[in-house]
Design an enzyme around this catalytic site. Structure first.
Site, mmCIF file in Angstrom:
data_model
loop_
_atom_site.group_PDB
_atom_site.id
_atom_site.type_symbol
_atom_site.label_atom_id
_atom_site.label_comp_id
_atom_site.label_asym_id
_atom_site.label_seq_id
_atom_site.Cartn_x
_atom_site.Cartn_y
_atom_site.Cartn_z
ATOM 1 N N LYS A 1 -61.441 108.116 42.517
ATOM 2 C CA LYS A 1 -60.203 108.805 42.923
ATOM 3 C C LYS A 1 -59.455 109.249 41.665
ATOM 4 C CE LYS A 1 -56.125 108.268 45.932
ATOM 5 N NZ LYS A 1 -55.308 107.370 46.760
ATOM 6 N N SER B 1 -53.732 104.759 52.554
ATOM 7 C CA SER B 1 -54.541 105.815 51.920
ATOM 8 C C SER B 1 -56.028 105.554 51.799
ATOM 9 C CB SER B 1 -54.000 106.121 50.532
ATOM 10 O OG SER B 1 -52.908 106.973 50.645
ATOM 11 N N SER C 1 -54.071 109.365 51.347
ATOM 12 C CA SER C 1 -54.187 110.295 50.255
ATOM 13 C C SER C 1 -55.590 110.379 49.626
ATOM 14 C CB SER C 1 -53.188 109.900 49.165
ATOM 15 O OG SER C 1 -53.533 108.640 48.603
#
Ligand code: GLN
Length: 458
Positions: free
Chosen positions: A66, A165, A141
């Site tokens: 990420k 997320s 997210s």
């Protein structure tokens, strides 16, 4: 194992992953791909194996990182313009642990800028597409990480979960996603969103992989004083014991999508058929969860993001004539609208006239929620609930309505406020092929048992 047994080379695996990443380019999964760096690492591992040297437990396994994890490979931008040009001099502890075991990062994944959002539409790079339906959001997210695993580009991907997320994008794409107990994995080297709720975790296709990654990444880290002493390996796993599974009455109502309610019912029936007991729970304090979260988290966000000033690192606006306008223009241009909204809410709830009315009250509500989970876990071993009130929604459907987007998080944020672990598990699909997910919630430090027990739901 396949690699150590010389059935396949690390280079072959990495080349395959890179090819797949290219094939799915139009899904906007990656913000950066490090072809050269990944191949170099793969060749190093292959050489070691050829020489008969020992390699790690993840030797040659391609993974996706990420974009808010610090690593010197590629700019760490948290998918925001504000961090343009920032190459980290340090490596996040979690990344170091994975790479010490031989895992190979092929690229960085798209996310809502600074992890603010539930759809990946708040990314500076534009949204990631859902793996099952290109007209729908990936969730967020950590949308890029979830889709990278769901489309089988990589074996696993990292994520951060401040209020859902990891779990929500995992459930929107039909894979496993774990938000561990707060403090289980070091946050050192991950761009901070809200330090008291941020958790590091993973997306995987199997529970065995999740267990392996947890045993590698968890543990005490002197660089993050909130990490817990190593407990993962030492904690009790699941023995065939009959369990008491709680279902939350407050989360079973008409505002929850019918497909999700049916998926929950099916899993409950499955558990009953295996002899587990279902316990109905009243958790009235959970109704304060979302409101408390959207006060406490912006307060921490406002504080954590104050370091981005256009002076020290990252983006600097060109149009500034003095120091004040440099701060102002850099922050105005570098942050996304949702980042600015949170900074404003955060500073408001922390301001002297409003601190008692908002921040303090939300902190008290948080204590109630912590206690409510403690009470719940005196009546049951685990809780099974939806991750979100609906499956993946259409791109553009909520992005201009912040409150509708915040409501996405109504079932996920209370776990972060309480610090308890939650594992998103796939729970079938709608008749149109949209993924459905549920989450299994446990008391603090029950992560290992949670992962093992989740096999009962397959
Ligand atoms: N969707 C939640 C939010 O926008 C959670 C984000 C996260 O976990 N990083 O705050």
């Amino acid at each position: 194992m396949k690699i150590a047994n010389k059935k396949v080379t690390a280079e072959r695996l990495v080349r395959d992953a890179l090819e797949k990443a290219k094939h799915f380019e139009d899904y906007h999964i990656f913000t950066f791909i490090d072809e050269e760096g990944a191949l170099k690492k793969a060749r190093e591992i292959d050489t070691k194996i050829a020489k008969g040297e020992k390699v790690g437990r993840l030797a040659g396994v391609p993974y996706a990182l990420k974009d808010n994890f610090l690593s010197p490979r590629g700019e760490t931008r948290a998918s925001a313009l504000m961090l343009e040009g920032f190459t980290s001099p340090v490596t996040a502890t979690s990344v170091k642990k994975l790479e010490d075991e031989g895992a190979i990062m092929i690229g960085r994944t798209n996310m809502d800028a600074f992890a603010h959002g539930s759809s990946t539409e708040n990314s500076y790079y534009g949204p990631t597409l859902n793996s099952h339906d290109r007209e729908r959001v990936a969730g967020g997210s950590s949308g890029g990480s979830a889709v990278a695993v769901a489309l089988d580009i990589v074996e696993f991907a990292t994520g951060s979960d401040t209020g859902g997320s990891i779990r929500q994008p995992a459930s929107f794409n039909g894979i496993y996603g774990l938000k561990p107990t707060y403090g289980c994995i070091s946050r050192y080297g991950v761009v901070a969103m809200a330090s008291s709720t941020d958790c590091i975790g993973f997306f995987t296709k199997t529970l065995e992989d999740m267990d392996l990654l947890m045993s590698i990444a968890s543990g005490r880290d002197d660089k993050d004083m909130t990490t817990l002493p190593d407990f993962y390996e030492k904690s009790e796993g699941y023995t065939d014991k009959k369990m008491r599974i709680g279902v939350i009455r407050e989360f079973d109502n008409d505002s929850v999508d019918q497909n999700i309610r049916e998926a929950l019912k099916k899993k409950i029936d499955l558990l009953k058929s295996k002899g587990h007991e279902i316990v109905e729970l009243d958790m009235p304090a959970l109704k304060y969860g979302l409101a408390a979260y959207y006060i406490l988290v912006p307060a921490e966000v406002a504080s954590n993001l104050s370091r981005h000033d256009g002076v020290r690192y990252g983006f600097r606006s060109e149009n500034s004539k003095d120091l004040d306008s440099l701060y102002e223009n850099s922050r105005s241009e570098g942050f996304m609208p949702e980042n600015k909204r949170r900074i404003m809410i955060g500073n408001f709830v922390l301001s002297s006239g409003f601190y008692d009315a908002y921040f303090l009250k939300a902190a008290k509500a948080r204590t109630l929620i912590v206690k409510e989970y403690e009470q719940a876990f005196s009546k049951c071993d685990f809780i099974l609930t939806p991750v979100s009130p609906n499956p993946a929604f259409k791109l553009g459907e909520k992005v201009n309505d912040p409150v509708a987007m915040y409501l996405e998080d109504v079932m996920s944020v209370s776990l972060n406020l309480a610090g308890v672990p939650g594992l998103a598990i796939p729970a079938g699909e709608t008749k149109d092929g949209i993924s459905l997910g549920l989450q299994l919630v446990g008391p603090r430090r029950s992560d290992k048992c949670l992962i093992e027990f989740a096999k009962e739901l397959q």
